[in-house]
Every structure is written in C-alpha cells, then in structure tokens.
Design a protein around this motif. Structure first.
Motif, PDB file in Angstrom:
ATOM      1  N   GLU A  13       0.799  -1.222   0.000  1.00 54.13           N
ATOM      2  CA  GLU A  13       0.000   0.000   0.000  1.00 54.13           C
ATOM      3  C   GLU A  13       0.833   1.274   0.000  1.00 54.13           C
ATOM      4  N   VAL A  14       2.142   1.156   0.190  1.00 51.36           N
ATOM      5  CA  VAL A  14       2.989   2.351   0.231  1.00 51.36           C
ATOM      6  C   VAL A  14       3.034   2.961  -1.166  1.00 51.36           C
ATOM      7  N   PRO A  15       2.617   4.213  -1.325  1.00 50.36           N
ATOM      8  CA  PRO A  15       2.582   4.808  -2.665  1.00 50.36           C
ATOM      9  C   PRO A  15       3.981   5.061  -3.219  1.00 50.36           C
ATOM     10  N   ARG A  16       4.100   4.937  -4.534  1.00 51.22           N
ATOM     11  CA  ARG A  16       5.355   5.250  -5.213  1.00 51.22           C
ATOM     12  C   ARG A  16       5.336   6.711  -5.649  1.00 51.22           C
ATOM     13  N   ARG A  17       6.439   7.387  -5.420  1.00 52.36           N
ATOM     14  CA  ARG A  17       6.530   8.800  -5.787  1.00 52.36           C
ATOM     15  C   ARG A  17       7.776   9.031  -6.631  1.00 52.36           C
ATOM     16  N   ARG A  18       7.702  10.019  -7.506  1.00 50.66           N
ATOM     17  CA  ARG A  18       8.825  10.345  -8.380  1.00 50.66           C
ATOM     18  C   ARG A  18       9.868  11.174  -7.631  1.00 50.66           C
ATOM     19  N   ASN A  45      11.915  13.217  -8.849  1.00 51.06           N
ATOM     20  CA  ASN A  45      12.161  14.553  -9.404  1.00 51.06           C
ATOM     21  C   ASN A  45      11.232  15.612  -8.818  1.00 51.06           C
ATOM     22  N   THR A  46      10.448  15.226  -7.802  1.00 47.62           N
ATOM     23  CA  THR A  46       9.646  16.201  -7.061  1.00 47.62           C
ATOM     24  C   THR A  46      10.170  16.272  -5.627  1.00 47.62           C
ATOM     25  N   PRO A  47      10.098  17.446  -4.989  1.00 44.46           N
ATOM     26  CA  PRO A  47      10.556  17.546  -3.588  1.00 44.46           C
ATOM     27  C   PRO A  47       9.833  16.559  -2.676  1.00 44.46           C
ATOM     28  N   GLU A  48       8.538  16.377  -2.887  1.00 43.54           N
ATOM     29  CA  GLU A  48       7.780  15.450  -2.053  1.00 43.54           C
ATOM     30  C   GLU A  48       8.255  14.021  -2.257  1.00 43.54           C
ATOM     31  N   GLY A  49       8.527  13.653  -3.502  1.00 47.49           N
ATOM     32  CA  GLY A  49       8.989  12.299  -3.779  1.00 47.49           C
ATOM     33  C   GLY A  49      10.337  12.014  -3.156  1.00 47.49           C
ATOM     34  N   ARG A  50      11.228  12.996  -3.202  1.00 50.53           N
ATOM     35  CA  ARG A  50      12.540  12.829  -2.590  1.00 50.53           C
ATOM     36  C   ARG A  50      12.404  12.713  -1.078  1.00 50.53           C
ATOM     37  N   ALA A  51      11.550  13.537  -0.494  1.00 50.06           N
ATOM     38  CA  ALA A  51      11.328  13.475   0.950  1.00 50.06           C
ATOM     39  C   ALA A  51      10.724  12.138   1.343  1.00 50.06           C
ATOM     40  N   ALA A  52       9.825  11.604   0.527  1.00 49.86           N
ATOM     41  CA  ALA A  52       9.208  10.317   0.834  1.00 49.86           C
ATOM     42  C   ALA A  52      10.244   9.203   0.852  1.00 49.86           C
ATOM     43  N   LEU A  53      11.215   9.256  -0.064  1.00 53.61           N
ATOM     44  CA  LEU A  53      12.276   8.245  -0.077  1.00 53.61           C
ATOM     45  C   LEU A  53      13.139   8.352   1.171  1.00 53.61           C
ATOM     46  N   ILE A  54      13.552   9.566   1.528  1.00 55.11           N
ATOM     47  CA  ILE A  54      14.356   9.755   2.739  1.00 55.11           C
ATOM     48  C   ILE A  54      13.572   9.290   3.961  1.00 55.11           C
ATOM     49  N   HIS A  55      12.284   9.572   3.988  1.00 56.99           N
ATOM     50  CA  HIS A  55      11.428   9.138   5.093  1.00 56.99           C
ATOM     51  C   HIS A  55      11.405   7.617   5.187  1.00 56.99           C
ATOM     52  N   ALA A  56      11.302   6.933   4.054  1.00 55.27           N
ATOM     53  CA  ALA A  56      11.258   5.473   4.060  1.00 55.27           C
ATOM     54  C   ALA A  56      12.549   4.892   4.629  1.00 55.27           C
ATOM     55  N   ILE A  57      13.676   5.494   4.274  1.00 61.15           N
ATOM     56  CA  ILE A  57      14.960   5.002   4.794  1.00 61.15           C
ATOM     57  C   ILE A  57      15.065   5.304   6.288  1.00 61.15           C
ATOM     58  N   ALA A  58      14.612   6.483   6.685  1.00 61.90           N
ATOM     59  CA  ALA A  58      14.627   6.829   8.113  1.00 61.90           C
ATOM     60  C   ALA A  58      13.772   5.847   8.907  1.00 61.90           C
ATOM     61  N   HIS A  59      12.658   5.433   8.340  1.00 66.31           N
ATOM     62  CA  HIS A  59      11.783   4.470   9.019  1.00 66.31           C
ATOM     63  C   HIS A  59      12.498   3.136   9.214  1.00 66.31           C
ATOM     64  N   ILE A  60      13.241   2.708   8.218  1.00 64.06           N
ATOM     65  CA  ILE A  60      14.017   1.473   8.346  1.00 64.06           C
ATOM     66  C   ILE A  60      15.042   1.609   9.468  1.00 64.06           C
ATOM     67  N   GLU A  61      15.712   2.753   9.524  1.00 66.94           N
ATOM     68  CA  GLU A  61      16.741   2.954  10.551  1.00 66.94           C
ATOM     69  C   GLU A  61      16.130   3.053  11.946  1.00 66.94           C
ATOM     70  N   PHE A  62      14.945   3.650  12.050  1.00 67.25           N
ATOM     71  CA  PHE A  62      14.274   3.717  13.355  1.00 67.25           C
ATOM     72  C   PHE A  62      13.938   2.307  13.842  1.00 67.25           C
ATOM     73  N   ASN A  63      13.436   1.477  12.939  1.00 65.44           N
ATOM     74  CA  ASN A  63      13.149   0.093  13.302  1.00 65.44           C
ATOM     75  C   ASN A  63      14.422  -0.684  13.623  1.00 65.44           C
ATOM     76  N   ASP A  66       5.505  12.168   8.626  1.00 71.50           N
ATOM     77  CA  ASP A  66       4.687  12.896   7.658  1.00 71.50           C
ATOM     78  C   ASP A  66       4.214  12.028   6.495  1.00 71.50           C
ATOM     79  N   PHE A  67       4.809  10.850   6.336  1.00 72.81           N
ATOM     80  CA  PHE A  67       4.410   9.935   5.269  1.00 72.81           C
ATOM     81  C   PHE A  67       4.029   8.590   5.897  1.00 72.81           C
ATOM     82  N   PRO A  68       3.155   7.826   5.265  1.00 77.53           N
ATOM     83  CA  PRO A  68       2.897   6.470   5.769  1.00 77.53           C
ATOM     84  C   PRO A  68       4.142   5.605   5.585  1.00 77.53           C
ATOM     85  N   ALA A  69       4.234   4.545   6.361  1.00 77.37           N
ATOM     86  CA  ALA A  69       5.386   3.641   6.286  1.00 77.37           C
ATOM     87  C   ALA A  69       4.895   2.209   6.400  1.00 77.37           C
ATOM     88  N   HIS A  70       5.714   1.285   5.938  1.00 74.72           N
ATOM     89  CA  HIS A  70       5.221  -0.092   5.960  1.00 74.72           C
ATOM     90  C   HIS A  70       5.488  -0.753   7.305  1.00 74.72           C
TER      91      HIS A  70
END
Length: 267
Positions: free
Chosen positions: A63-68, A70-88, A138-142
């Motif tokens: 269910e985690v949405p894919r984002r591009r 080349n947009t600021p939101e998409g880049r932030a979503a990727l960094i957020h996903a990695i941060a979520h992995i590191e928090f876990n 700020d973004f959903p995470a798996h």
C-alpha cells in the motif's frame, strides 16, 4: 554494583518518541562503555511490539505509494522510508540485547554499538528530511519490518540468520542504486549520509554473520544447510535484483552463501 544491560535496553525499547529512543539508546551505550552495565541472566518480560510514535501511519508494503524523485515530495518520501528502516533497526538491535541471555559479553557490546549507530543514522536522515520541509511521521510507512523479529524471538540463532544476515543485508544491495538516483536529482547531502549508513551497515551484517557462525559452531551445526533450512522453514521473503557482492563479501558472506541466497531468491 553494575546495573543489568538487558533490562536497560528493554526500557529503551518501550520508548515511543524518536527523540526519547535515540537519546535513551545513546545513553545506554555510553553507560556500557563507562563500565556501568553488565549482562544479566534470566528471561525478561518484553513487549510484543516496541514503543512507537503515533505517526507514521503503518500500512502494508503493497500500500505504500510510489513517488517520483524529481519532485521535492517524492525525494522526501524516499528519505522518510529510509529513516523508518533505521528507526526500526534501533529496535531490532535493542531487542537482540534484551531478549537473549547467556551470550558472551562481546555479543552485547556488538549489538549495543549497532543500536547506537542506527540511532545516529536515524538522526542524520531525520535532520535531512527536516531541511526538505518534512519530518518523520509525515508519510505512511510499511509495517512489515518487525515481523521477522517477532517470529524469531524464541531462538537467537534464528534471529541472527534471518534478521541481520537476510533482511538487514538487503540494504547493502539497495543503497548504491538509491544513491545513484539521488545523485541524478542533485541531493548530494543525502548521498553522503548514505555513505555513512552503507559503511556501518556492512559492519552490522558482519556482526550478524559472526554470531550466526559462532552459534552454529556451539551447536554443532553446518552453517550453510542450516541457513537454507531456516529460509524454507520461515518462508523468508525473497528478493529481486542483483546482490552487492563486494559489500556482502566485506560483511562476511562467502561465494557458497551467496549462491544459496540467489538460488532461494530465484526459487
């Protein structure tokens, strides 16, 4: 009298806010380095789930949405996903300390250091996320990252085989490609952070490898067929893509182990 390090790790495991968990992890590790903590024996009562903040909202990986990117939101979503992995990953390392008794003192030293380094990774990624105008949550995470930890809670050998050596090692394969994509969109600060993450994660997977092989030796088990049996028994998730052979070799994988992994992934 020195306090029990496993109980201290368990306390931090229950903390829910990122700030408290990062600070608590660093404090426990420093107390260990200062000689104020010692591994205690006996089973501890641990929560089924570690403490977590109210956000991010946890959803299934599908269910985690894919984002591009080349947009600021998409880049932030990727960094957020990695941060979520590191928090876990902080929780995974703390749980490895708190849950399993009777291991050598160097085992607890290893996983406390891993926890502290994962806390650093999270802090670096969260800080970068904030420069992009977002924050962790700020973004959903798996929600699948804790599943294998829960399933392997009864046996430290299974945990070492299937969390650091399998799931966490995925980061060794994925990070160079992520760095290439971030370079293309000009986020060199994120690339530099991931240099630190990749360097440390090689060491973390190596720790998992070392303790897996040590446990196999203690129990008179052959590491390679035991690993393959565990992959099948737990129906471990398969992976697509090409393994980062250089990083995996630095982390202690040999060619036979890589061949077993590839065979499993392709099966």
């Amino acid at each position: 009298m020195r306090a029990g390090v496993r109980a201290e790790a368990a306390k931090v495991l229950t903390l829910s806010t990122p700030e408290a968990k990062v600070a608590g992890t660093q404090a426990v590790y420093q107390r260990w380095l200062d000689g104020l903590l010692t591994p205690e024996s006996g089973m501890l009562v641990l929560p089924n789930q570690p403490g977590r903040p109210s956000k991010p909202v946890l959803i299934s990986p599908q269910e985690v949405p894919r984002r591009r990117l080349n947009t600021p939101e998409g880049r932030a979503a990727l960094i957020h996903a990695i941060a979520h992995i590191e928090f876990n990953a902080i929780d995974l390392a703390l749980d490895a300390v708190a849950r399993f008794d009777g291991m050598p003192e160097s085992y607890y030293a290893d996983w406390l250091r891993v926890a502290a380094e994962e806390a650093l990774h999270f802090s670096l990624l969260q800080g970068h996320l904030q420069t992009l105008g977002y924050d962790y949550g700020d973004f959903p995470a798996h929600r699948g990252l804790w599943d294998m930890a829960d399933r392997t809670r009864h046996d430290v050998l299974d945990r070492m085989a299937l969390v650091p050596r399998l799931l966490e090692a995925r980061g060794l394969d994925a990070t160079p490609g992520i760095q290439a994509r971030l370079t293309q969109v000009g986020d060199l600060a994120a690339v530099s952070i991931l240099d630190v993450v990749l360097r440390d994660e090689i060491g973390h997977v190596a720790i998992g490898n070392r303790w897996y092989h040590w446990l196999c030796e203690q129990r008179g088990l052959a590491p390679l067929p035991t690993f393959r049996d565990l992959l099948d028994r737990y129906q471990a998730p398969r992976q697509t893509g090409v393994p980062n052979r250089e990083a995996r070799r630095l982390a202690g994988f040999n060619d036979e182990e890589l061949a077993v992994l590839l065979d499993y992934w392709e099966g």
